[in-house]
Design a protein around this motif. Structure first.
Motif, PDB file in Angstrom:
ATOM      1  N   ARG A  17      -8.632 -24.491  16.454  1.00 36.45           N
ATOM      2  CA  ARG A  17      -7.280 -23.980  16.556  1.00 36.45           C
ATOM      3  C   ARG A  17      -6.873 -23.927  18.019  1.00 36.45           C
ATOM      4  NH1 ARG A  17      -7.300 -18.848  12.331  1.00 36.45           N
ATOM      5  NH2 ARG A  17      -7.561 -20.078  10.427  1.00 36.45           N
ATOM      6  N   PRO A  18      -5.566 -24.103  18.292  1.00 36.95           N
ATOM      7  CA  PRO A  18      -5.132 -24.104  19.691  1.00 36.95           C
ATOM      8  C   PRO A  18      -5.226 -22.727  20.318  1.00 36.95           C
ATOM      9  CG  PRO A  18      -3.253 -24.144  18.224  1.00 36.95           C
ATOM     10  CD  PRO A  18      -4.459 -24.319  17.353  1.00 36.95           C
ATOM     11  N   GLN A  19      -5.547 -22.691  21.598  1.00 33.60           N
ATOM     12  CA  GLN A  19      -5.541 -21.453  22.372  1.00 33.60           C
ATOM     13  C   GLN A  19      -4.298 -21.457  23.258  1.00 33.60           C
ATOM     14  OE1 GLN A  19      -7.954 -19.028  21.909  1.00 33.60           O
ATOM     15  NE2 GLN A  19      -8.533 -20.392  20.228  1.00 33.60           N
ATOM     16  N   ILE A  20      -3.555 -20.362  23.228  1.00 31.79           N
ATOM     17  CA  ILE A  20      -2.258 -20.328  23.887  1.00 31.79           C
ATOM     18  C   ILE A  20      -2.245 -19.266  24.976  1.00 31.79           C
ATOM     19  CG2 ILE A  20       0.213 -19.946  23.554  1.00 31.79           C
ATOM     20  CD1 ILE A  20      -0.831 -22.487  22.254  1.00 31.79           C
ATOM     21  N   GLN A  21      -1.733 -19.647  26.147  1.00 29.51           N
ATOM     22  CA  GLN A  21      -1.484 -18.681  27.204  1.00 29.51           C
ATOM     23  C   GLN A  21      -0.107 -18.072  26.972  1.00 29.51           C
ATOM     24  OE1 GLN A  21      -1.831 -20.262  31.140  1.00 29.51           O
ATOM     25  NE2 GLN A  21      -0.902 -18.473  32.105  1.00 29.51           N
ATOM     26  N   THR A  22      -0.011 -16.738  26.959  1.00 29.48           N
ATOM     27  CA  THR A  22       1.207 -16.097  26.490  1.00 29.48           C
ATOM     28  C   THR A  22       2.096 -15.545  27.589  1.00 29.48           C
ATOM     29  OG1 THR A  22       0.134 -13.922  26.283  1.00 29.48           O
ATOM     30  CG2 THR A  22       0.008 -15.414  24.383  1.00 29.48           C
ATOM     31  N   SER A  23       1.653 -15.541  28.820  1.00 28.83           N
ATOM     32  CA  SER A  23       2.358 -14.815  29.879  1.00 28.83           C
ATOM     33  C   SER A  23       3.648 -15.512  30.311  1.00 28.83           C
ATOM     34  CB  SER A  23       1.439 -14.657  31.086  1.00 28.83           C
ATOM     35  OG  SER A  23       2.092 -13.997  32.136  1.00 28.83           O
ATOM     36  N   GLY A  24       4.732 -14.726  30.436  1.00 31.03           N
ATOM     37  CA  GLY A  24       5.966 -15.189  31.061  1.00 31.03           C
ATOM     38  C   GLY A  24       6.769 -16.199  30.279  1.00 31.03           C
ATOM     39  N   ILE A  25       6.561 -16.298  28.966  1.00 31.56           N
ATOM     40  CA  ILE A  25       7.251 -17.302  28.163  1.00 31.56           C
ATOM     41  C   ILE A  25       8.302 -16.615  27.297  1.00 31.56           C
ATOM     42  CG2 ILE A  25       7.008 -19.174  26.506  1.00 31.56           C
ATOM     43  CD1 ILE A  25       4.101 -19.417  27.345  1.00 31.56           C
ATOM     44  N   THR A  26       9.547 -17.058  27.420  1.00 34.22           N
ATOM     45  CA  THR A  26      10.651 -16.488  26.653  1.00 34.22           C
ATOM     46  C   THR A  26      11.411 -17.608  25.949  1.00 34.22           C
ATOM     47  OG1 THR A  26      12.136 -16.583  28.573  1.00 34.22           O
ATOM     48  CG2 THR A  26      10.917 -14.525  28.223  1.00 34.22           C
ATOM     49  N   LEU A 233      19.612 -14.882  17.093  1.00 33.85           N
ATOM     50  CA  LEU A 233      20.847 -15.239  16.409  1.00 33.85           C
ATOM     51  C   LEU A 233      22.069 -14.663  17.102  1.00 33.85           C
ATOM     52  CD1 LEU A 233      19.637 -14.646  12.741  1.00 33.85           C
ATOM     53  CD2 LEU A 233      19.629 -16.789  14.032  1.00 33.85           C
ATOM     54  N   HIS A 234      21.839 -13.690  18.009  1.00 33.42           N
ATOM     55  CA  HIS A 234      22.940 -13.056  18.742  1.00 33.42           C
ATOM     56  C   HIS A 234      22.917 -13.439  20.221  1.00 33.42           C
ATOM     57  CE1 HIS A 234      23.619 -10.674  15.157  1.00 33.42           C
ATOM     58  NE2 HIS A 234      22.339 -10.354  15.160  1.00 33.42           N
ATOM     59  N   GLY A 235      22.126 -14.476  20.556  1.00 35.78           N
ATOM     60  CA  GLY A 235      22.107 -14.950  21.927  1.00 35.78           C
ATOM     61  C   GLY A 235      21.181 -14.197  22.856  1.00 35.78           C
ATOM     62  N   GLU A 236      20.309 -13.354  22.300  1.00 32.84           N
ATOM     63  CA  GLU A 236      19.396 -12.582  23.144  1.00 32.84           C
ATOM     64  C   GLU A 236      18.228 -13.443  23.624  1.00 32.84           C
ATOM     65  OE1 GLU A 236      18.099  -9.129  21.041  1.00 32.84           O
ATOM     66  OE2 GLU A 236      20.145  -8.494  20.533  1.00 32.84           O
ATOM     67  N   THR A 237      17.704 -13.108  24.799  1.00 33.93           N
ATOM     68  CA  THR A 237      16.458 -13.706  25.269  1.00 33.93           C
ATOM     69  C   THR A 237      15.313 -12.882  24.707  1.00 33.93           C
ATOM     70  OG1 THR A 237      17.466 -14.468  27.330  1.00 33.93           O
ATOM     71  CG2 THR A 237      15.075 -14.261  27.309  1.00 33.93           C
ATOM     72  N   VAL A 238      14.339 -13.541  24.061  1.00 33.91           N
ATOM     73  CA  VAL A 238      13.220 -12.828  23.451  1.00 33.91           C
ATOM     74  C   VAL A 238      11.908 -13.312  24.043  1.00 33.91           C
ATOM     75  CG1 VAL A 238      14.515 -12.547  21.291  1.00 33.91           C
ATOM     76  CG2 VAL A 238      12.915 -14.459  21.534  1.00 33.91           C
ATOM     77  N   LYS A 239      10.931 -12.439  24.065  1.00 34.29           N
ATOM     78  CA  LYS A 239       9.580 -12.848  24.435  1.00 34.29           C
ATOM     79  C   LYS A 239       8.984 -13.653  23.279  1.00 34.29           C
ATOM     80  CE  LYS A 239       8.389  -9.015  27.526  1.00 34.29           C
ATOM     81  NZ  LYS A 239       7.413  -7.917  27.758  1.00 34.29           N
ATOM     82  N   VAL A 240       8.317 -14.743  23.633  1.00 32.42           N
ATOM     83  CA  VAL A 240       7.675 -15.543  22.595  1.00 32.42           C
ATOM     84  C   VAL A 240       6.516 -14.761  21.981  1.00 32.42           C
ATOM     85  CG1 VAL A 240       6.367 -17.659  22.137  1.00 32.42           C
ATOM     86  CG2 VAL A 240       8.375 -17.717  23.636  1.00 32.42           C
ATOM     87  N   PHE A 241       5.753 -14.079  22.812  1.00 32.15           N
ATOM     88  CA  PHE A 241       4.611 -13.295  22.363  1.00 32.15           C
ATOM     89  C   PHE A 241       4.837 -11.839  22.751  1.00 32.15           C
ATOM     90  CE2 PHE A 241       3.085 -17.605  23.211  1.00 32.15           C
ATOM     91  CZ  PHE A 241       2.606 -17.946  21.955  1.00 32.15           C
ATOM     92  N   LEU A 242       4.896 -10.958  21.774  1.00 33.30           N
ATOM     93  CA  LEU A 242       5.278  -9.571  22.040  1.00 33.30           C
ATOM     94  C   LEU A 242       4.233  -8.829  22.849  1.00 33.30           C
ATOM     95  CD1 LEU A 242       6.920  -8.463  18.693  1.00 33.30           C
ATOM     96  CD2 LEU A 242       7.882  -9.705  20.615  1.00 33.30           C
ATOM     97  N   GLU A 243       2.969  -9.296  22.792  1.00 27.20           N
ATOM     98  CA  GLU A 243       1.918  -8.606  23.548  1.00 27.20           C
ATOM     99  C   GLU A 243       2.017  -8.861  25.040  1.00 27.20           C
ATOM    100  OE1 GLU A 243       0.027 -12.420  21.815  1.00 27.20           O
ATOM    101  OE2 GLU A 243       1.510 -10.897  21.263  1.00 27.20           O
ATOM    102  N   ASP A 244       2.859  -9.843  25.435  1.00 28.53           N
ATOM    103  CA  ASP A 244       3.028 -10.145  26.859  1.00 28.53           C
ATOM    104  C   ASP A 244       3.751  -8.994  27.546  1.00 28.53           C
ATOM    105  OD1 ASP A 244       3.285 -11.299  29.304  1.00 28.53           O
ATOM    106  OD2 ASP A 244       4.898 -12.664  28.706  1.00 28.53           O
TER     107      ASP A 244
END
Length: 244
Positions: A17-26, A233-244
């Protein structure tokens, strides 16, 4: 070969399975003019670097489907810089729904898409979601984690759209990855609109969505994540990974 390339190759071969770096991604959905421009600029840079388009005015690449109500683009940002994007187009055959009756794949493979839509198993009007314009900025061309991150938002949108099937018009060299994602060959090759390459139509039915989410955890999302992603859906910027 980089560690990310190795991880992706192993994934395609069913070894890991892929390993993903989660920091700073929105991520942000392209609803406002600036985010739309970011999506079109990443597309332009990606396709131009591969020789798939000629230079376009302003360094932006878009088409008529970007203006339709059944089309949504998502842009991925690394430390605030746009690095990847994907567009999702939904064919929804609900009677009276205006502007949702055509997607790029249905123009390129009209007979095949019509047949797929006619044979969805739910006894209701079909909803087919096409994945297209999946691109990374050439500066991040070897960052394979971005592909899985884009599929995370594809997974979210499939849930939101209540789709019966995923479709994608896939370049030949990308077919092993899509096969590993439980897509099957349908038709092709044929030239994809607006770009200088041929594609095969591939599809993945709803019955395989859960398998993908189980095998690739980052493609799925828990309830808390899905709730956060609703802000897209409302144009917000979201974190891809919430634990970041």
């Amino acid at each position: 070969m980089s560690s990310l390339q190795t991880a992706t190759t192993n994934f395609i071969r069913g070894k890991a399975r892929p390993q993903i770096q989660t920091s700073g991604i929105t991520a942000r959905m392209a609803l406002d003019d600036q985010t739309k421009a970011d999506a079109y600029a990443v597309r332009h840079a990606s396709y131009l670097s591969g020789g798939y388009i000629d230079p376009q005015p302003g360094g932006l690449f878009s088409d008529a489907d970007d203006l339709k109500p059944n089309s949504r683009s998502i842009v991925i940002y690394q430390s605030g810089q746009p690095v990847a994007s994907v567009r999702l187009c939904v064919l929804d055959q609900t009677p009276g729904l205006v502007g949702w009756d055509e997607i790029p794949a249905s123009r390129i493979f009209p007979e095949a898409v019509a047949d797929l839509a006619a044979n969805v198993p739910h006894g209701r009007p079909a909803k087919l979601t096409e994945i297209n314009r999946l691109v990374r900025h050439p500066d991040y061309a070897t960052n394979y984690q971005l592909v899985f991150i884009l599929f995370r938002f594809v997974s979210y949108w499939l849930t939101e759209a209540n789709a019966d099937m995923m479709l994608s018009c896939v370049r030949r060299n990308h077919t092993p990855f899509y096969k590993r994602m439980h897509f099957g060959y349908i038709d092709g090759p044929r030239r994809y609109a607006g770009v200088k390459f041929e594609t095969n139509l591939m599809s993945c039915p709803e019955s395989d969505f859960d398998r993908i989410r189980e095998e690739i955890p980052i493609v799925g999302a828990d309830k808390k994540t899905l709730s956060t992603y609703a802000g897209l859906l409302h144009g917000e910027t979201v974190k891809v990974f919430l634990e970041d």
